[in-house]
Structure formats: C-alpha cells, structure tokens
Design a protein around this motif. Structure first.
Motif, PDB file in Angstrom:
ATOM      1  N   GLN A   7       0.950  -1.062   0.122  1.00 50.52           N
ATOM      2  CA  GLN A   7      -0.164   0.029   0.039  1.00 50.52           C
ATOM      3  C   GLN A   7       1.000   1.364  -0.122  1.00 50.52           C
ATOM      4  O   GLN A   7       0.519   1.917  -0.755  1.00 50.52           O
ATOM      5  CB  GLN A   7      -0.971  -0.315   1.309  1.00 50.52           C
ATOM      6  CG  GLN A   7      -2.157  -1.273   1.300  1.00 50.52           C
ATOM      7  CD  GLN A   7      -1.502  -2.571   1.916  1.00 50.52           C
ATOM      8  OE1 GLN A   7      -0.128  -2.326   1.553  1.00 50.52           O
ATOM      9  NE2 GLN A   7      -2.139  -3.449   0.437  1.00 50.52           N
ATOM     10  N   GLU A  10       2.657   1.631  -4.043  1.00 52.59           N
ATOM     11  CA  GLU A  10       0.898   2.549  -4.394  1.00 52.59           C
ATOM     12  C   GLU A  10       1.321   3.723  -4.004  1.00 52.59           C
ATOM     13  O   GLU A  10       1.029   4.244  -5.157  1.00 52.59           O
ATOM     14  CB  GLU A  10      -0.125   1.246  -4.504  1.00 52.59           C
ATOM     15  CG  GLU A  10      -1.128   1.718  -5.059  1.00 52.59           C
ATOM     16  CD  GLU A  10      -2.501   1.111  -4.737  1.00 52.59           C
ATOM     17  OE1 GLU A  10      -3.639   1.222  -5.768  1.00 52.59           O
ATOM     18  OE2 GLU A  10      -2.921   0.368  -3.856  1.00 52.59           O
ATOM     19  N   ASN A  11       1.206   4.450  -2.647  1.00 54.95           N
ATOM     20  CA  ASN A  11       0.688   5.853  -2.780  1.00 54.95           C
ATOM     21  C   ASN A  11       2.200   6.227  -3.100  1.00 54.95           C
ATOM     22  O   ASN A  11       1.618   7.182  -3.824  1.00 54.95           O
ATOM     23  CB  ASN A  11       0.428   5.533  -1.020  1.00 54.95           C
ATOM     24  CG  ASN A  11      -1.076   5.107  -0.208  1.00 54.95           C
ATOM     25  OD1 ASN A  11      -1.449   4.866  -1.471  1.00 54.95           O
ATOM     26  ND2 ASN A  11      -1.003   4.739   0.996  1.00 54.95           N
ATOM     27  N   LEU A  13       3.918   5.557  -5.510  1.00 48.13           N
ATOM     28  CA  LEU A  13       3.442   5.842  -7.010  1.00 48.13           C
ATOM     29  C   LEU A  13       2.716   6.866  -7.112  1.00 48.13           C
ATOM     30  O   LEU A  13       2.388   7.513  -7.979  1.00 48.13           O
ATOM     31  CB  LEU A  13       3.448   4.475  -7.205  1.00 48.13           C
ATOM     32  CG  LEU A  13       4.319   3.471  -8.066  1.00 48.13           C
ATOM     33  CD1 LEU A  13       4.195   2.241  -7.741  1.00 48.13           C
ATOM     34  CD2 LEU A  13       5.687   3.816  -8.230  1.00 48.13           C
ATOM     35  N   ASN A  14       1.438   6.394  -6.333  1.00 46.73           N
ATOM     36  CA  ASN A  14       0.158   7.009  -6.723  1.00 46.73           C
ATOM     37  C   ASN A  14       0.514   8.903  -7.074  1.00 46.73           C
ATOM     38  O   ASN A  14       0.274   9.717  -7.695  1.00 46.73           O
ATOM     39  CB  ASN A  14      -1.296   7.275  -6.297  1.00 46.73           C
ATOM     40  CG  ASN A  14      -1.762   5.742  -6.235  1.00 46.73           C
ATOM     41  OD1 ASN A  14      -1.308   5.030  -8.400  1.00 46.73           O
ATOM     42  ND2 ASN A  14      -2.527   5.448  -6.124  1.00 46.73           N
ATOM     43  N   ASP A  15       1.387   8.835  -5.957  1.00 44.73           N
ATOM     44  CA  ASP A  15       1.797  10.164  -5.793  1.00 44.73           C
ATOM     45  C   ASP A  15       2.958  10.956  -6.458  1.00 44.73           C
ATOM     46  O   ASP A  15       3.393  11.773  -6.643  1.00 44.73           O
ATOM     47  CB  ASP A  15       2.310  10.815  -4.531  1.00 44.73           C
ATOM     48  CG  ASP A  15       1.296  10.889  -2.700  1.00 44.73           C
ATOM     49  OD1 ASP A  15       0.206  10.796  -3.705  1.00 44.73           O
ATOM     50  OD2 ASP A  15       1.537  10.335  -1.741  1.00 44.73           O
ATOM     51  N   GLY A  16       3.332  10.294  -7.910  1.00 44.39           N
ATOM     52  CA  GLY A  16       3.968  10.860  -9.058  1.00 44.39           C
ATOM     53  C   GLY A  16       5.450  10.639  -8.242  1.00 44.39           C
ATOM     54  O   GLY A  16       6.297  10.798  -8.526  1.00 44.39           O
ATOM     55  N   LYS A  17       6.124   9.571  -7.070  1.00 44.53           N
ATOM     56  CA  LYS A  17       7.242   9.682  -6.629  1.00 44.53           C
ATOM     57  C   LYS A  17       8.051   8.769  -8.064  1.00 44.53           C
ATOM     58  O   LYS A  17       7.109   7.301  -8.145  1.00 44.53           O
ATOM     59  CB  LYS A  17       7.507   9.174  -5.183  1.00 44.53           C
ATOM     60  CG  LYS A  17       8.925   8.510  -5.210  1.00 44.53           C
ATOM     61  CD  LYS A  17       9.345   9.458  -3.638  1.00 44.53           C
ATOM     62  CE  LYS A  17      10.443   8.432  -2.395  1.00 44.53           C
ATOM     63  NZ  LYS A  17      11.911   8.675  -3.853  1.00 44.53           N
ATOM     64  N   TRP A  93      -0.224  -6.738  -3.494  1.00 42.47           N
ATOM     65  CA  TRP A  93      -0.527  -5.556  -4.558  1.00 42.47           C
ATOM     66  C   TRP A  93      -1.728  -5.163  -5.110  1.00 42.47           C
ATOM     67  O   TRP A  93      -2.099  -6.202  -5.387  1.00 42.47           O
ATOM     68  CB  TRP A  93       0.366  -6.036  -5.146  1.00 42.47           C
ATOM     69  CG  TRP A  93       0.739  -4.963  -6.363  1.00 42.47           C
ATOM     70  CD1 TRP A  93      -0.261  -4.508  -7.706  1.00 42.47           C
ATOM     71  CD2 TRP A  93       1.219  -2.960  -5.690  1.00 42.47           C
ATOM     72  NE1 TRP A  93       0.117  -3.934  -8.222  1.00 42.47           N
ATOM     73  CE2 TRP A  93       0.851  -2.409  -7.247  1.00 42.47           C
ATOM     74  CE3 TRP A  93       1.921  -2.630  -5.116  1.00 42.47           C
ATOM     75  CZ2 TRP A  93       1.344  -1.203  -7.684  1.00 42.47           C
ATOM     76  CZ3 TRP A  93       1.877  -1.592  -5.276  1.00 42.47           C
ATOM     77  CH2 TRP A  93       1.857  -0.705  -6.232  1.00 42.47           C
ATOM     78  N   GLY A  95      -2.648  -2.117  -6.896  1.00 42.45           N
ATOM     79  CA  GLY A  95      -2.541  -0.961  -7.574  1.00 42.45           C
ATOM     80  C   GLY A  95      -2.573  -1.616  -9.364  1.00 42.45           C
ATOM     81  O   GLY A  95      -2.629  -2.874  -9.221  1.00 42.45           O
ATOM     82  N   LYS A  96      -2.138  -1.211 -10.114  1.00 42.89           N
ATOM     83  CA  LYS A  96      -2.001  -0.826 -11.920  1.00 42.89           C
ATOM     84  C   LYS A  96      -0.758  -2.545 -11.382  1.00 42.89           C
ATOM     85  O   LYS A  96       0.390  -2.297 -10.912  1.00 42.89           O
ATOM     86  CB  LYS A  96      -1.957  -0.260 -12.534  1.00 42.89           C
ATOM     87  CG  LYS A  96      -2.938   0.865 -12.108  1.00 42.89           C
ATOM     88  CD  LYS A  96      -2.030   2.408 -13.027  1.00 42.89           C
ATOM     89  CE  LYS A  96      -3.211   3.766 -12.457  1.00 42.89           C
ATOM     90  NZ  LYS A  96      -2.517   4.694 -12.801  1.00 42.89           N
TER      91      LYS A  96
END
Length: 98
Positions: A7, A10-11, A13-17, A93, A95-96
């Motif tokens: 998680q 995923e967070n 990656l979703n924040d653009g890191k 996992w 996420g995508k």
C-alpha cells in the motif's frame, strides 16, 4: 532490513514518486503481471546482475509473498546497496499491473 508495504509503494507511485522496483520473481510469474516500470531480475540471477544496479539509488525489492525479495534485500544490503523489501509481495498488491 528496511521494509515497506504494498500500500505504501502504491501511494508513493500514485503521488508521482519515481521508484526503482526490482521484481525477483521468475520470468513466467512476472508475465502474469508486474508493477508498472519494475525491472525483472530473478532471485537466482541477482548476484550476477547486481552490477546493473546503482549504489547511489534506492531500490524496492518485490516478489510473490515477500520471502524471496527479503533474501535479495539482505544480500544486496550486504553488498552496500540501498534496498527495501516490499512485505507480503504481489499477493497483497492492489495497484496497477502491466
């Protein structure tokens, strides 16, 4: 050994890191889906391919359940790499995948 949850990955990656993710599962396992952008280096080849990794970068190690990635993390830590194990692996996992 540093650890991170699926998680948390995923967070980030979703924040653009931008993360350097190494998937240590076998090729046929990865073919069923991997985290987008992850590089596949099967656990048995990590020792022979670690020269492809940059010691100045941080890596997140991933496998099916966290066991193989944990072994890869311990090995690479011992070689001076900055690595974190993704606990629970791809089983958790959500996420995508690609």
């Amino acid at each position: 050994m540093k650890e991170i949850t699926p998680q948390e990955v995923e967070n980030l990656l979703n924040d653009g890191k931008e993360l350097n993710i190494i998937d240590v599962r076998e090729v046929d396992e990865v073919a069923a889906g991997k985290i987008p952008g992850a590089v596949n280096i099967p656990l048995g080849l990590v020792e022979f391919r670690m020269n492809e990794l940059d010691k100045s970068k941080e890596y997140v190690m991933v496998c099916r359940s966290g066991g193989r990635s944990g072994r890869a993390t311990q090995f690479l830590e011992g070689q001076g790499y900055n690595v974190t194990n993704m606990t629970d692996g791809m089983l958790e996992w959500e996420g995508k995948t690609e």
